[in-house]
Every structure is written in C-alpha cells, then in structure tokens.
Design an enzyme around this catalytic site. Structure first.
Site, mmCIF file in Angstrom:
data_model
loop_
_atom_site.group_PDB
_atom_site.id
_atom_site.type_symbol
_atom_site.label_atom_id
_atom_site.label_comp_id
_atom_site.label_asym_id
_atom_site.label_seq_id
_atom_site.Cartn_x
_atom_site.Cartn_y
_atom_site.Cartn_z
ATOM 1 N N LYS A 256 -5.160 35.677 55.415
ATOM 2 C CA LYS A 256 -4.591 36.608 54.433
ATOM 3 C C LYS A 256 -3.706 35.813 53.482
ATOM 4 C CE LYS A 256 -1.174 40.354 53.957
ATOM 5 N NZ LYS A 256 -0.373 41.419 54.614
ATOM 6 N N ASP A 261 3.731 40.470 48.025
ATOM 7 C CA ASP A 261 3.402 41.832 48.429
ATOM 8 C C ASP A 261 4.559 42.773 48.090
ATOM 9 O OD1 ASP A 261 2.465 44.145 49.559
ATOM 10 O OD2 ASP A 261 2.671 43.458 51.653
ATOM 11 N N LYS A 268 7.577 48.809 48.331
ATOM 12 C CA LYS A 268 8.514 48.519 49.418
ATOM 13 C C LYS A 268 9.947 48.698 48.938
ATOM 14 C CE LYS A 268 5.725 44.942 51.750
ATOM 15 N NZ LYS A 268 5.630 45.581 53.070
ATOM 16 N N ASP A 279 3.818 36.222 52.355
ATOM 17 C CA ASP A 279 2.738 37.065 52.870
ATOM 18 C C ASP A 279 1.379 36.355 52.755
ATOM 19 O OD1 ASP A 279 2.038 39.388 54.178
ATOM 20 O OD2 ASP A 279 1.772 40.562 52.334
ATOM 21 N N ASP A 338 0.313 49.616 50.434
ATOM 22 C CA ASP A 338 1.025 48.526 51.115
ATOM 23 C C ASP A 338 0.252 48.019 52.339
ATOM 24 O OD1 ASP A 338 3.021 46.717 51.579
ATOM 25 O OD2 ASP A 338 4.452 48.174 52.409
ATOM 26 N N ARG A 342 -5.347 44.125 55.164
ATOM 27 C CA ARG A 342 -6.613 44.457 55.820
ATOM 28 C C ARG A 342 -7.722 44.669 54.792
ATOM 29 N NH1 ARG A 342 -3.775 49.504 58.668
ATOM 30 N NH2 ARG A 342 -2.052 48.035 58.450
HETATM 31 N N1 BES Z 1 2.828 42.107 54.587
HETATM 32 C C1 BES Z 1 3.118 43.343 55.207
HETATM 33 C C2 BES Z 1 3.508 43.179 56.686
HETATM 34 C C3 BES Z 1 4.806 42.458 56.924
HETATM 35 C C4 BES Z 1 6.003 43.146 56.907
HETATM 36 C C5 BES Z 1 4.818 41.127 57.233
HETATM 37 C C6 BES Z 1 7.193 42.490 57.152
HETATM 38 C C7 BES Z 1 5.993 40.470 57.482
HETATM 39 C C8 BES Z 1 7.185 41.150 57.448
HETATM 40 C C9 BES Z 1 1.907 44.260 55.145
HETATM 41 O O1 BES Z 1 1.121 44.128 54.014
HETATM 42 C C10 BES Z 1 2.398 45.650 55.168
HETATM 43 O O2 BES Z 1 3.077 46.027 54.248
HETATM 44 N N2 BES Z 1 2.057 46.404 56.211
HETATM 45 C C11 BES Z 1 2.486 47.741 56.349
HETATM 46 C C12 BES Z 1 1.326 48.553 56.842
HETATM 47 C C13 BES Z 1 1.540 50.039 56.818
HETATM 48 C C14 BES Z 1 1.700 50.517 55.386
HETATM 49 C C15 BES Z 1 0.372 50.720 57.480
HETATM 50 C C16 BES Z 1 3.639 47.782 57.345
HETATM 51 O O3 BES Z 1 3.644 46.986 58.285
HETATM 52 O O4 BES Z 1 4.562 48.570 57.142
HETATM 53 ZN ZN ZN Z 2 1.177 42.274 53.116
HETATM 54 MN MN MN Z 3 1.833 45.308 52.410
#
Ligand code: BES
Ligand code: ZN
Ligand code: MN
Length: 491
Positions: A256, A261, A268, A279, A338, A342
């Site tokens: 990834k 992000d 966010k 990220d 967000d 995936r």
């Molecule tokens: N890059 C983030 C995950 C992340 C968060 C990595 C904090 C490292 C530190 C990912 O893209 C994300 O935002 N995931 C969301 C998914 C949710 C919206 C289903 C999450 O983890 O909140």
């Molecule tokens: Zn992310």
């Molecule tokens: Mn994200």
C-alpha cells in the site's frame, strides 16, 4: 555507518565495547588491561548496578597507555538464544555513542563463543541504530550532530564477513525504506516515489515497470483510480522485478503506497493527521526488501508491486456512496473514502496475479487504525488463507525481529462486507475492523493463490526510540521479507 572486521584491536582513538554474558567473569573478560584498570571497570560496573541484562551498558573510562579509553560493558543476559539479542546489544552501543564525540566503536569478541551469524547481527544492530535523517535540520548544534562513523568487530569467527555481507544488503534496503517513510508528502508522492526508488536501485539488476493512470484506466482499475482522482498528483503502479532464481514462479509482494491519506471526503480529524505521510509504509517495505534481495543477489524470483496514490478531498474526489468497478470485475460501494488502502490494493493484487501467476502473494499495508488498538506497536497483524504460509511468515518474524501475530478470517466476518447495492462495501461497522479489512482483500485473491496480508499500521513509525531505530521510521518489514525469502524460496 562503516563496518569492518579485524583480528586485533586497532590503534588510535576509539570507544571499546566488551560484551558480557551472565556467567562470564568480568575480570576474565578484561584480560589485556592492567590490574588497576580492571578493578576500576569492575567496581564502576557494580556502582552502576550493571547485571549484564540484555543490552544494558556500564560505562567507564580507563587509563590505557596514557589515554582515557571509554570502555563499555554490554550485557548479553543469561540466555544465548533470546530473539533479537545481538541486534539489540549492537543497537544499544550505537545509541549510547552516536553523538558522544567518539568516531569509532570497537567491539571486542575475543574469547567469546560467538558464531559468525551472531557477530554479524551485532554489527547489524549497531549500524541500523545509527540511521538518521537530518537533511531538513539546518541548525543542529555541534553536540547534537552524530560523531560515530565506524564500527570495528574484533575477534569474530571465520565466516562473519559473509554473514555481514547479507545483513549489509538488508541495511541498504532498510535505508531506502526509512528515507521514503520519513520524507514529507510534498516531497514524496507517486511520481517522486518512483524517481527516488529508481535512482536508489540503479545498477542492481532490478527491472522496473510503471503503469500510469491511462494504462490503469485501460485495464479497468476503477478502485485504485477512484482513490487517486481527488488529487492533483496522479496515481501510479510501480513494479520491481528481481529475477535471481531461474524459472521458478515468482513470489509477489504488494505494498500500500498512499503517499498521503487525508481520508478524502470522509476527512480525518486534524489532530495527528501529519502521521499519514507514512501511509506508504507497506510500499516502502516492499521496495526496501526488493533492494535488499537484489543487493545480495538472492537466488529467488521476487516481484514487488506498489499501489501509489494520494487520498485527497477535492471537487473531483470520489464521494461516500459511489460505486466503482475494480479490475477483477467486482463492484464496490465506497461507504467511506478513508478506507482507501483496500481499494488500491484490490486492483494491484488483481493485476499482479493476472500478470505473474504467483503461487504466493503477500501484501503489506498500514491498513487500519484498529490494528494499533489490537496489537499496539509490538507485532504486525498477519492474516492468511494458508496455514503453511502463515507459519513461514510467523517464523520469519521471530527470526528477523519484525514480529507478526495471526488473526482469523472467515465467512462470518466476510459477510459483514456485503453491500445492498454492489458486490461489497469498503467499510463495515467498527467491530473487528482489521479483520473485515482483510476479508475485503481476500475477495480479490484468485483460485489457488496462497496469500497473506500484513497490517503494519502500528509498526512503520515509532514515537519513541527502539532498539534498532530512533524516533521515526522503523523500516519494519524489510528484514522480515528478506528472511522469509532466504528461508523459504532460495535453493
Ligand atoms: N491509513 C489508515 C489506517 C491508519 C490509521 C494507519 C492510523 C496508521 C495509523 C487507513 O487508510 C484508514 O483510514 N483506515 C480506516 C478504515 C475505516 C474507515 C474503515 C480506519 O482505520 O479508521
Ligand atoms: Zn490509509
Ligand atoms: Mn484512510
């Protein structure tokens, strides 16, 4: 940091480190010093409550030929086989000396029952811990600047240099990964990620292929392109091919590579958002591993695929509720913009499987915040459709120090990703967020492919210094993938 091996201690200025195990007699380990120096070293170690704990250090200055020699006793504990012990000891020495004014560290193993691998691991720890990225600090004071330049390992057994050559290659990969992860997102975005990687691996014999947004559109990568469409920086698919093993089917690593992000329209919170520059840590680990494998001419065929995009809110950004069609043909309702990792991985995985027909595919991603809730910063999460592959990755984690812990995936979790309008949605409820993310990815794994997903969200960046890294980029995953290939796919 320069590393070399020597039979005897060099002349000239240096700090001298002597490893001591629990059962060693300190006095014996200090042979070659005068009685007064030995007594001083032993007493000052006692005064510091030095009990030879793994990587503990007792420091003293002794009079050696009229010079004040800095002497560091470094503990190795009582168990010789503790995971990561030698790396930690090497790293502790560097951490102590990095800005101490010393330029050379001499580690004297003479008389210790070290094998070649252990001696090299000690050097690896020392070198890995010396990494810093100071290019944006224009006002570093004299005493904040690193002084340590070199480590000399004295009295290591035969074969140590060959073992070191392997780990030096891993270190090359680690440096690349850490640099990419550290750089801010105005510097590293999909195109510059590729430029940086190409320059860094030039001459190693890695073949590079890049797909741009037009080619990806032709291939039908609607999931990946949907994520990138809100950014002025266009997405890319970067492919590195290392062909070191004849005609064997390649192992594919997919990373990834979200170079920033924001969350997109599902934006966010501002607090801590700067962390999302890293990220792309999965992609960073993949390119670092490929560099390491090529640098040591690994006898394996390995392909690295990086899904590179920036996730931004914009007039052209995708919206929650949009439905996109992935390269696999499956449709996805984008509930939350967000949950973008995936989406880009889905298309990268489909493309990689169709292009290379791998038996084994491993993806690495900073995929979910939920992973950090589950495992903190101690283990990466491991998800797999194959127990054998999961076991091999788990073992490589233990051996390399990049530890993994396995989670389940099954139909009950998978059902949570069903959508009312499309084949699936990209985000479910909060429960088991890392597992449902893995189940989403699983839907893009093709028949017969052994697949593992490593959620490394908690491992890419450290808010405090660790044994082998300072605060900041850890380089997690490089040593893991190198070990996985070395133990399972070479010869
Ligand atoms: N890059 C983030 C995950 C992340 C968060 C990595 C904090 C490292 C530190 C990912 O893209 C994300 O935002 N995931 C969301 C998914 C949710 C919206 C289903 C999450 O983890 O909140
Ligand atoms: Zn992310
Ligand atoms: Mn994200």
């Amino acid at each position: 940091m320069k590393v070399s091996f020597a039979a005897t201690r060099p002349d000239g200025a240096h700090a001298l480190a002597i490893p001591v195990r629990g059962e060693d007699m300190l006095h014996d380990r200090l042979q070659g010093f005068g009685e007064a120096a030995r007594t001083l070293a032993v007493r000052s170690a006692e005064a510091q409550r030095f009990e030879r704990e793994p990587a503990a250090i007792a420091e003293t200055f002794i009079d050696e030929k009229d010079a004040a020699r800095r002497l560091l006793l470094v503990g190795l504990g009582g168990k010789a086989d503790e995971a990561g012990l030698y790396e930690k000891a090497g790293g502790a020495l560097t951490a102590r000396l990095l800005t101490s004014g010393e330029t050379r560290l001499v580690i004297d193993l003479t008389g210790l029952p070290f094998d070649a691998r252990q001696a090299a691991r000690l050097a690896f720890g020392a070198a890995a811990r010396s990494w810093r990225y100071d290019i944006y600090r224009t006002k570093l004071g004299r005493k904040q600047r690193p002084t340590l330049e070199e480590a000399v390992i004295v009295g290591a057994p035969e074969g140590s240099e060959a073992e070191w050559a392997h780990l030096a290659a891993v270190l090359n990969g680690l440096d690349l990964t850490r640099g990419l992860v550290t750089e801010p997102s105005n510097i590293i975005y999909p195109e510059t990620f590729i430029e940086r990687v190409s320059a860094s691996i030039d001459g190693l014999g890695i073949e590079i292929e890049v797909l741009d947004e037009t080619q990806m559109a032709t291939l039908g990568m609607g999931a990946l392109l949907g994520v990138g469409q809100g950014s002025v920086r266009p997405p890319r698919l970067l492919v590195l091919k290392w062909n070191g093993g004849g005609s064997a089917k390649p192992v594919v690593f997919v990373g990834k590579g979200i170079t920033f992000d924001t969350g997109g329209i599902s934006i966010k919170p501002a607090q801590g958002m700067e962390a999302m520059k890293w990220d792309m840590g999965g992609a960073g680990a993949v390119v670092g591993a490929l560099k390491a494998l090529a640098a040591r001419k690994a006898k394996a065929n390995v392909i690295g695929v990086c899904a590179l995009a920036e996730n931004m809110p914009d007039g052209n950004a995708q919206r929650p509720g949009d439905v996109v069609t992935s390269m696999s043909g499956q449709t996805i309702e984008v509930i939350n913009t967000d949950a973008e990792g995936r989406l880009v991985l889905a298309d990268a995985m489909t493309w990689a499987q169709r292009e290379f027909g791998p038996e084994v595919m491993v993806d690495l991603a900073t995929l979910t915040g939920a992973m950090i809730i589950s495992l903190g910063h101690e283990y990466g999460g491991l998800f797999s459709n194959d127990d054998g592959l999961a076991g091999k990755l788990y073992d490589a984690g233990l051996a390399s120090g990049d530890k993994l812990w396995r989670f389940p995936i099954n139909d009950a979790y998978d059902k949570m990703m069903d959508s009312a309008i499309a084949d699936m949605k990209n985000a479910g409820v909060r429960d088991a967020g890392s597992i449902t993310a893995a189940c989403f990815l699983h839907r893009f794994v093709e028949e017969g492919v052994k697949w593992a997903h490593l959620d490394i969200a908690g491992m890419v960046w450290a808010d405090k210094a660790g044994a082998l890294y300072d605060k900041g980029a850890t380089g997690y995953g490089v040593a893991l993938l190198d070990r996985f290939i070395a133990d399972n796919h070479e010869g």
